[in-house]
Enzyme design. Structure first.
Site, PDB file in Angstrom:
ATOM      1  N   GLN A 119       0.908  -1.342  -0.246  1.00 55.08           N
ATOM      2  CA  GLN A 119       0.190  -0.232  -0.158  1.00 55.08           C
ATOM      3  C   GLN A 119       0.597   1.324  -0.044  1.00 55.08           C
ATOM      4  O   GLN A 119       1.579   1.079   1.265  1.00 55.08           O
ATOM      5  CB  GLN A 119      -0.794  -0.137   1.491  1.00 55.08           C
ATOM      6  CG  GLN A 119      -1.578   0.852   1.316  1.00 55.08           C
ATOM      7  CD  GLN A 119      -2.406   0.544   2.835  1.00 55.08           C
ATOM      8  OE1 GLN A 119      -2.618  -0.081   3.261  1.00 55.08           O
ATOM      9  NE2 GLN A 119      -2.816   1.643   3.466  1.00 55.08           N
ATOM     10  N   GLY A 120       1.169   1.803  -1.519  1.00 56.01           N
ATOM     11  CA  GLY A 120       1.417   3.525  -1.035  1.00 56.01           C
ATOM     12  C   GLY A 120       1.327   4.506  -1.137  1.00 56.01           C
ATOM     13  O   GLY A 120       0.673   5.609  -1.929  1.00 56.01           O
ATOM     14  N   SER A 178       1.867   6.691   2.030  1.00 54.24           N
ATOM     15  CA  SER A 178       2.637   8.158   2.493  1.00 54.24           C
ATOM     16  C   SER A 178       4.135   8.154   1.952  1.00 54.24           C
ATOM     17  O   SER A 178       4.776   7.218   1.397  1.00 54.24           O
ATOM     18  CB  SER A 178       3.067   7.135   4.350  1.00 54.24           C
ATOM     19  OG  SER A 178       2.111   6.457   5.097  1.00 54.24           O
ATOM     20  N   SER A 192       5.194  -0.297   3.637  1.00 55.99           N
ATOM     21  CA  SER A 192       5.318  -2.469   4.386  1.00 55.99           C
ATOM     22  C   SER A 192       5.076  -3.125   2.912  1.00 55.99           C
ATOM     23  O   SER A 192       4.080  -3.608   2.220  1.00 55.99           O
ATOM     24  CB  SER A 192       4.489  -2.468   5.544  1.00 55.99           C
ATOM     25  OG  SER A 192       3.904  -1.949   6.291  1.00 55.99           O
ATOM     26  N   GLU A 205      -8.651  -0.156   7.441  1.00 58.36           N
ATOM     27  CA  GLU A 205      -7.260  -0.867   7.333  1.00 58.36           C
ATOM     28  C   GLU A 205      -7.402  -0.322   9.306  1.00 58.36           C
ATOM     29  O   GLU A 205      -6.812  -1.442  10.356  1.00 58.36           O
ATOM     30  CB  GLU A 205      -6.129  -0.315   7.146  1.00 58.36           C
ATOM     31  CG  GLU A 205      -5.258  -0.378   7.822  1.00 58.36           C
ATOM     32  CD  GLU A 205      -3.812   0.210   6.998  1.00 58.36           C
ATOM     33  OE1 GLU A 205      -4.382   0.751   6.072  1.00 58.36           O
ATOM     34  OE2 GLU A 205      -3.038   0.649   7.053  1.00 58.36           O
TER      35      GLU A 205
HETATM   36  C1  LIG Z   1       5.985   0.137  10.802  1.00 53.11           C
HETATM   37  C2  LIG Z   1       5.791   1.107  10.073  1.00 53.11           C
HETATM   38  C3  LIG Z   1       4.520   0.878   8.842  1.00 53.11           C
HETATM   39  C4  LIG Z   1       3.782   1.167   7.861  1.00 53.11           C
HETATM   40  N1  LIG Z   1       3.647   0.776   6.675  1.00 53.11           N
HETATM   41  C5  LIG Z   1       3.032   1.775   6.010  1.00 53.11           C
HETATM   42  C6  LIG Z   1       2.297   1.354   4.147  1.00 53.11           C
HETATM   43  O1  LIG Z   1       2.622   0.039   4.059  1.00 53.11           O
HETATM   44  N2  LIG Z   1       1.714   1.695   3.920  1.00 53.11           N
HETATM   45  C7  LIG Z   1       1.943   3.363   4.002  1.00 53.11           C
HETATM   46  O2  LIG Z   1       1.372   4.181   3.058  1.00 53.11           O
HETATM   47  N3  LIG Z   1       2.470   4.149   4.848  1.00 53.11           N
HETATM   48  C8  LIG Z   1       3.180   3.176   6.193  1.00 53.11           C
HETATM   49  N4  LIG Z   1       3.365   3.813   6.825  1.00 53.11           N
HETATM   50  C9  LIG Z   1       2.975   5.003   7.414  1.00 53.11           C
HETATM   51  C10 LIG Z   1       2.491   5.406   8.568  1.00 53.11           C
HETATM   52  O3  LIG Z   1       0.713   5.937   7.895  1.00 53.11           O
HETATM   53  C11 LIG Z   1       3.107   7.107   8.570  1.00 53.11           C
HETATM   54  O4  LIG Z   1       4.193   6.771   9.512  1.00 53.11           O
HETATM   55  C12 LIG Z   1       1.784   7.696   9.575  1.00 53.11           C
HETATM   56  O5  LIG Z   1       0.604   8.068   9.527  1.00 53.11           O
HETATM   57  C13 LIG Z   1       2.788   9.281  10.205  1.00 53.11           C
HETATM   58  O6  LIG Z   1       3.073  10.169   9.093  1.00 53.11           O
HETATM   59  P1  LIG Z   1       4.718  10.409   9.399  1.00 53.11           P
HETATM   60  O7  LIG Z   1       5.252   9.713  10.020  1.00 53.11           O
HETATM   61  O8  LIG Z   1       5.101  10.845   7.907  1.00 53.11           O
HETATM   62  O9  LIG Z   1       4.612  11.596  10.666  1.00 53.11           O
HETATM   63  P2  LIG Z   1       3.865  12.638  10.967  1.00 53.11           P
HETATM   64  O10 LIG Z   1       2.789  13.242   9.732  1.00 53.11           O
HETATM   65  O11 LIG Z   1       5.298  13.707  10.446  1.00 53.11           O
HETATM   66  O12 LIG Z   1       3.683  13.134  12.148  1.00 53.11           O
HETATM   67  C14 LIG Z   1       4.214  13.625  13.294  1.00 53.11           C
HETATM   68  C15 LIG Z   1       4.526  13.192  14.817  1.00 53.11           C
HETATM   69  O13 LIG Z   1       3.535  14.582  14.554  1.00 53.11           O
HETATM   70  C16 LIG Z   1       2.038  14.480  15.469  1.00 53.11           C
HETATM   71  N5  LIG Z   1       1.376  14.993  13.895  1.00 53.11           N
HETATM   72  C17 LIG Z   1       1.377  15.362  13.074  1.00 53.11           C
HETATM   73  N6  LIG Z   1       0.209  16.229  12.477  1.00 53.11           N
HETATM   74  C18 LIG Z   1      -0.608  15.843  13.473  1.00 53.11           C
HETATM   75  C19 LIG Z   1      -1.653  16.532  13.405  1.00 53.11           C
HETATM   76  N7  LIG Z   1      -2.834  17.321  12.576  1.00 53.11           N
HETATM   77  N8  LIG Z   1      -2.158  17.104  14.957  1.00 53.11           N
HETATM   78  C20 LIG Z   1      -1.693  16.631  16.501  1.00 53.11           C
HETATM   79  N9  LIG Z   1      -0.764  15.593  15.642  1.00 53.11           N
HETATM   80  C21 LIG Z   1       0.254  14.993  14.976  1.00 53.11           C
HETATM   81  C22 LIG Z   1       1.482  12.670  14.615  1.00 53.11           C
HETATM   82  O14 LIG Z   1       0.593  12.065  15.285  1.00 53.11           O
HETATM   83  C23 LIG Z   1       3.042  12.171  14.854  1.00 53.11           C
HETATM   84  O15 LIG Z   1       3.221  11.612  16.350  1.00 53.11           O
HETATM   85  C24 LIG Z   1       4.053   2.391   8.403  1.00 53.11           C
HETATM   86  C25 LIG Z   1       4.177   3.330   9.286  1.00 53.11           C
HETATM   87  C26 LIG Z   1       5.299   2.654  10.143  1.00 53.11           C
HETATM   88  C27 LIG Z   1       5.843   3.449  11.175  1.00 53.11           C
END
Ligand SMILES: Cc1cc2nc3c(=O)[nH]c(=O)nc-3n(C[C@H](O)[C@H](O)[C@H](O)COP(=O)(O)OP(=O)(O)OC[C@H]3O[C@@H](n4cnc5c(N)ncnc54)[C@H](O)[C@@H]3O)c2cc1C
Length: 379
Positions: free
Chosen positions: A124-125, A127, A159, A242
């Site tokens: 799933q692409g 992020s 992932s 999901e």
């Molecule tokens: C092990 C793992 C597997 C994953 N698998 C997939 C996958 O298969 N496909 C995919 O597409 N993505 C995947 N992800 C990505 C995941 O969905 C994102 O990491 C997640 O949505 C958070 O985005 P970010 O890492 O960019 O953090 P950011 O969006 O940069 O957030 C950083 C911090 O700020 C907080 N924050 C951000 N915006 C707000 C707001 N508006 N209000 C309050 N707090 C806020 C967040 O809660 C977090 O604590 C995976 C992530 C992990 C760790």
């Protein structure tokens, strides 16, 4: 809703128990410890489950499912966990849901069978490095050239991408439109020139996720799922399904972990320890709150309601329950963990940490609940 099994549900549960009793490959955990054999083992197990009729219980029959109530998916998840059987890849149900909700008839006929049989592994692409919580800000571009979309950009945290055959990929096709409306979704084969998946090793040492680079990747025009600009609604369908742990069998796994921790506390003479006893009680309460939430959401599915924002409640409780119980396990085992005498517990603890991030972080679930469920004003 009466949560007790009907006669048909009880018969299905008994059938599953008997089947798992005969068919779980011995030593499967050791096999998947080794990354080299893991993908093939998972594909093989998926095919075995499919042949036995234990994939997509609630999908419509015309798309390869069994047309049963969602309760049967939940029973399958529960019995998988109870039997300690290898699980089906978690994304089959929610990616399938996106395809059958938004795809053309031709796409459903082409893509759903391979998702169901396990012949193709999907990722799933969504992020990107600058677009996780704010997926609508994604920048990976797709430009139409003749009959092909040409894709350039980067995905993050995808992932299983390094072992995947296909990707449900969100791209920006219309940068001039408002950001939610300029996104489309491409069913993207991972073996075409220009795609490079680089594994990211998590704290547990596992290459579970990847960063994926797209350099002039050409995708046939007909691989667009839904319509141009319809990617946001596909993302929302996928994430809604999901986020609820109802079908994953999480609750019985959690209950089994809690029972094991109670035994461990008893073995170590710590059941009455004021640092342990309230923690066990809290873990029990969190498990029950999650179980009842999951059942309530299941009853909505049974009454025909599509998954929606309420999945954020389950996602929030699930992340909290999983992280606190794994933390408690570490506390109970004490030095055994750090001296390498409980590697599976350490791995489970480390794996619990990103539960509050993937599928949307806990802070984002709280925002969704505040704004879209409780209708609170934005700060
Ligand atoms: C092990 C793992 C597997 C994953 N698998 C997939 C996958 O298969 N496909 C995919 O597409 N993505 C995947 N992800 C990505 C995941 O969905 C994102 O990491 C997640 O949505 C958070 O985005 P970010 O890492 O960019 O953090 P950011 O969006 O940069 O957030 C950083 C911090 O700020 C907080 N924050 C951000 N915006 C707000 C707001 N508006 N209000 C309050 N707090 C806020 C967040 O809660 C977090 O604590 C995976 C992530 C992990 C760790």
């Amino acid at each position: 809703m009466d949560y007790r099994d009907t006669a048909q549900e009880a018969a299905f549960r008994a059938e599953l128990r008997a089947w798992f009793g005969q068919n779980i490959p011995p030593g499967w955990r050791d096999v998947i410890e080794d990354p080299a054999g893991r993908t093939e083992f998972r594909k093989q197990w998926h095919r075995t489950l499919h042949k036995a009729g234990y994939v997509a219980m609630s999908w419509p029959v015309e798309y390869g499912g069994r047309g049963l109530s969602p309760i049967f998916d939940a029973i399958l998840g529960e019995e998988t966990a109870r039997a300690d059987a290898p699980p089906l890849p978690g994304n089959v149900n929610f990616l399938g849901r996106a395809m059958w909700t938004h795809g053309t008839e031709e796409q459903k006929k082409r893509f759903l069978p391979m998702l169901l049989t396990g012949d193709a592994v999907w990722c799933q692409g969504f992020s990107e490095p600058e677009a996780g919580s704010d997926i609508a800000g994604l920048r990976t571009r797709a430009v139409l050239e003749g009959d092909e979309w040409v894709v350039n950009g980067q995905k993050m945290w995808t992932s299983g991408a390094h072992a995947a055959d296909w990707c449900l990929l969100l791209v920006r096709t219309d940068p001039d439109k408002p950001k939610h409306k300029g996104i489309s979704c491409l069913l993207t084969p991972m073996n075409v020139p220009g795609i490079e998946a680089r594994p990211i090793y998590l704290a547990n040492g596992e290459p579970e996720t990847s960063e994926v680079f797209f350099d002039n990747v050409r995708i046939p025009r007909e691989n667009m799922l839904g319509h141009r600009g319809g990617g946001w609604s596909i993302a929302m369908t996928t994430l809604a399904y999901e986020r609820g742990p109802g079908d994953t069998g999480f609750v019985p796994k959690y209950q089994a972990t809690l029972r094991r921790l109670e035994e461990l506390a008893a073995e170590r003479g710590r059941l009455a320890d004021p640092a342990v006893r309230p923690a066990l009680a809290t873990a029990y309460i969190k498990g029950e709150a999650l179980r009842l939430t999951v059942l309530e959401q299941l009853s909505l599915r049974v009454s025909g309601q599509l998954a929606g924002e309420e999945g954020s409640i389950a996602k929030l409780l699930w992340a909290d329950a999983e992280q606190s119980i794994q933390h408690l396990a570490i506390e109970l085992l004490g030095p055994d963990v750090w001296l390498g005498r409980a590697p599976q517990r350490l791995s489970a603890y480390l794996s619990s940490r990103p539960v509050s991030v993937y599928g949307g972080s806990s802070q984002i679930q709280k925002n969704i609940l505040a704004q879209r469920v409780l209708r609170m004003p934005r700060a």
